[in-house]
Design an enzyme around this catalytic site. Structure first.
Site, PDB file in Angstrom:
ATOM      1  N   ASP A 130       0.566  -1.452  -0.373  1.00  0.00           N
ATOM      2  CA  ASP A 130      -0.224  -0.062  -0.202  1.00  0.00           C
ATOM      3  C   ASP A 130       0.353   0.868  -0.128  1.00  0.00           C
ATOM      4  O   ASP A 130       1.780   1.504   0.825  1.00  0.00           O
ATOM      5  CB  ASP A 130      -0.874  -0.272   1.136  1.00  0.00           C
ATOM      6  CG  ASP A 130      -1.536  -0.930   1.393  1.00  0.00           C
ATOM      7  OD1 ASP A 130      -1.312  -2.273   1.444  1.00  0.00           O
ATOM      8  OD2 ASP A 130      -2.941  -0.864   1.734  1.00  0.00           O
ATOM      9  N   ASP A 159      -3.674  -0.194  -3.600  1.00  0.00           N
ATOM     10  CA  ASP A 159      -4.077   0.818  -2.586  1.00  0.00           C
ATOM     11  C   ASP A 159      -3.056   1.806  -3.314  1.00  0.00           C
ATOM     12  O   ASP A 159      -2.431   2.512  -2.070  1.00  0.00           O
ATOM     13  CB  ASP A 159      -4.144   0.522  -1.602  1.00  0.00           C
ATOM     14  CG  ASP A 159      -5.591  -0.338  -0.885  1.00  0.00           C
ATOM     15  OD1 ASP A 159      -6.147  -0.268  -1.602  1.00  0.00           O
ATOM     16  OD2 ASP A 159      -5.491  -0.578   0.756  1.00  0.00           O
ATOM     17  N   HIS A 192      -8.730  -0.255  -2.018  1.00  0.00           N
ATOM     18  CA  HIS A 192      -9.539   0.495  -2.042  1.00  0.00           C
ATOM     19  C   HIS A 192     -10.108   1.439  -3.359  1.00  0.00           C
ATOM     20  O   HIS A 192     -10.026   3.059  -3.811  1.00  0.00           O
ATOM     21  CB  HIS A 192      -8.605   1.848  -1.893  1.00  0.00           C
ATOM     22  CG  HIS A 192      -8.520   1.861   0.423  1.00  0.00           C
ATOM     23  ND1 HIS A 192      -9.323   2.857   0.607  1.00  0.00           N
ATOM     24  CD2 HIS A 192      -8.515   1.255   0.899  1.00  0.00           C
ATOM     25  CE1 HIS A 192      -9.221   2.890   2.403  1.00  0.00           C
ATOM     26  NE2 HIS A 192      -8.879   1.683   2.224  1.00  0.00           N
ATOM     27  N   HIS A 243      -3.732  -7.882  -3.026  1.00  0.00           N
ATOM     28  CA  HIS A 243      -3.996  -7.238  -2.062  1.00  0.00           C
ATOM     29  C   HIS A 243      -4.278  -7.829  -0.963  1.00  0.00           C
ATOM     30  O   HIS A 243      -3.770  -7.430   0.367  1.00  0.00           O
ATOM     31  CB  HIS A 243      -4.393  -6.345  -2.298  1.00  0.00           C
ATOM     32  CG  HIS A 243      -4.710  -4.915  -1.469  1.00  0.00           C
ATOM     33  ND1 HIS A 243      -3.818  -3.812  -1.177  1.00  0.00           N
ATOM     34  CD2 HIS A 243      -5.877  -4.627  -0.802  1.00  0.00           C
ATOM     35  CE1 HIS A 243      -4.949  -3.113  -0.477  1.00  0.00           C
ATOM     36  NE2 HIS A 243      -5.194  -3.545   0.107  1.00  0.00           N
ATOM     37  N   HIS A 348      -2.592  -4.448   2.748  1.00  0.00           N
ATOM     38  CA  HIS A 348      -3.819  -4.641   3.704  1.00  0.00           C
ATOM     39  C   HIS A 348      -4.019  -4.428   4.204  1.00  0.00           C
ATOM     40  O   HIS A 348      -5.200  -3.254   5.028  1.00  0.00           O
ATOM     41  CB  HIS A 348      -4.551  -5.582   2.891  1.00  0.00           C
ATOM     42  CG  HIS A 348      -5.944  -5.357   2.616  1.00  0.00           C
ATOM     43  ND1 HIS A 348      -7.404  -3.969   2.414  1.00  0.00           N
ATOM     44  CD2 HIS A 348      -7.185  -6.275   3.257  1.00  0.00           C
ATOM     45  CE1 HIS A 348      -8.104  -4.744   2.846  1.00  0.00           C
ATOM     46  NE2 HIS A 348      -8.491  -5.950   3.589  1.00  0.00           N
TER      47      HIS A 348
END
Length: 460
Positions: A130, A159, A192, A243, A348
């Protein structure tokens, strides 16, 4: 309304003490070998050419992409967000996103990165977790790891947007690298990259602020691009990246009349009938949904994007998040052994999420090794240091970010490189009410999410 682009010469570039790499963070490695010393020019070493123009013929070059990086870094410090179109006009945005979308939508749900895609004896694979709109840390990471090239492949694990203030810039510069080197840069989807999350955690408002009257158009184009992002990758036949992580399979029970012709397919099985999914099922899943559903026949995308590991054995619904699964070490072993893999790399969970899970390791250094089993390991990787950018509590997590290097010949032994956040960040207002969403993804409003057509929403 948009501010008019400067008619005269652009504002002066940042002073040396504000220059991005004069305050660049440092990285530490789990291995004594540094990244390959191929040429990686400093994105802030010269003033960018702005506004960005789409190259004649539509063919991107390394100099075009690195100029884009310089322009984004300069703009983050020198102009207000509403003047962003003076750096990247809407027409150039459209061409970049269209070019990237054409590539992404053609890729399979699970991309294969091996010798057939150019992985060779001199290659390195860099896996990134991320990044959440933290532009300056992403620029540092690219410089520290070395830019994508013939000997360096990047896998970004989703993300890219939300929470941080520069999600648009992060996403666009990664799209630019993807268009430039489609077989050296792989962009996977995160939870996201959805309509629901971006409407709650800042990205939608960020886009509307930066593009004003054209903001809705830009936001729709970004959502369409999100739908094309692949869900997972297999690296050198030994490393699975996604993810969130693992996913359920479809339970098939034979009917009494015929085992072949009439089979009962259970899409939303009871807890005691959950089974791990296969790579074949992953390949057939429909990923082109803005908000992956939590019920119905198309559960694999939601599982891959939202699931979390657990120290308890077995598969169970992820009740904390309201979508996806929890899986234990036994499931990690089963998945690795079944598909002859050595590593699972997922993301994540940042320091805020891990702060609530005492059974698993914290995210102080940007990664944790969550499961160690006979066949290999499960790793959680998080690449956004000092996260989140906006925090309601006085005490910050001050976590490091990290990325992983996989080296030949087997690409199955992770080399971890942790790095600190670039400081100081340019001052900017948040694009979401961070005080009301401290718990982030753990407080899903399922009614606001858009399921597959025909699936009934649960009662509020």
């Amino acid at each position: 309304m948009l501010s008019s682009p400067p008619a005269a010469a652009p504002p002066a570039p940042p002073s040396p003490d504000e220059d991005f790499f004069s305050t660049a963070s440092t990285s530490t490695s789990s291995d004594s070998k540094p990244p390959s010393p191929s040429a990686t020019p400093n994105p802030s070493s010269s003033f960018p050419q702005i506004p960005i123009a789409w190259p004649e013929g539509g063919t991107l070059t390394v100099s075009w992409v690195t100029n884009l990086m310089r322009a984004f870094e300069w703009a983050s410090r020198a102009i207000p967000p509403a003047e962003f179109p003076s750096v990247l006009p809407v027409g150039v945005f459209d061409k970049l996103v269209l070019s990237a979308s054409k590539i992404l939508h053609k890729e399979p749900n699970c991309v294969t990165i091996d010798e057939n895609s150019g992985l060779g004896p001199q290659s390195r694979v860099v896996v990134v977790g991320d990044v959440h709109g933290q532009l300056h840390d992403v620029l540092f990471l690219l410089r520290d790891a070395g830019y994508p090239g013939d000997d360096r492949v990047f896998v970004f694990n989703g993300d890219y947007v939300d929470r941080g203030a520069w999600g648009l810039e992060v996403f666009l510069l990664l799209l630019a690298w993807k268009v430039l080197m489609p077989n050296r840069v792989y962009l996977l989807r995160g939870n996201h990259e959805s309509k629901y999350c971006t409407s709650v955690y800042g990205f939608e408002k960020e886009v509307l602020t930066k593009y004003g009257d054209s903001g809705k158009h830009v936001y729709r184009k970004c959502l369409g691009c999100f739908e094309g992002l692949p869900l997972a990758s297999i690296i050198a036949g030994k490393v699975y990246t996604a993810h969130g992580g693992l996913f359920r399979g479809t339970v098939v029970t034979p009917s009494k009349r015929s085992k072949k012709k009439n089979r009962k397919v259970v899409h939303n099985p009871a807890v005691n009938s959950l089974i791990l999914g296969s790579l074949e099922e992953l390949a057939k899943a429909r990923r082109s949904v803005l908000d992956p559903p939590w019920e119905g026949p198309n559960l694999i995308p939601g599982d891959i994007l939202w699931s979390d590991p657990s120290m308890s054995p077995g598969l169970s619904p992820n009740t904390e998040r309201g979508i996806g699964l929890l899986w234990g070490p036994d499931c990690t072993e089963e998945f690795l052994k079944k598909f002859n893999l050595k590593l699972i790399i997922r993301s994540h969970e940042g320091p805020d999420a891990r702060d609530k899970r005492p059974d698993l390791g914290g995210m102080d250094v940007g990664y944790t090794i969550d499961h160690v089993v006979e066949s290999g390991k499960l790793i959680t990787l998080f690449s956004a240091p000092d996260y989140p950018q906006f925090q309601a509590t006085e005490v910050r997590f001050r976590n490091k970010g990290a990325y992983i290097i996989l080296e030949p010949p087997h690409f199955d032994t992770p080399i971890f490189r942790s790095f600190e956040a670039v400081t100081p960040r340019p001052k900017v207002n948040p694009y979401y009410d961070f005080e009301d969403v401290i718990d982030s993804d753990e407080e899903l409003d399922l009614v606001s999410m858009v399921p597959d057509s025909g699936v009934q929403l649960p009662a509020a």
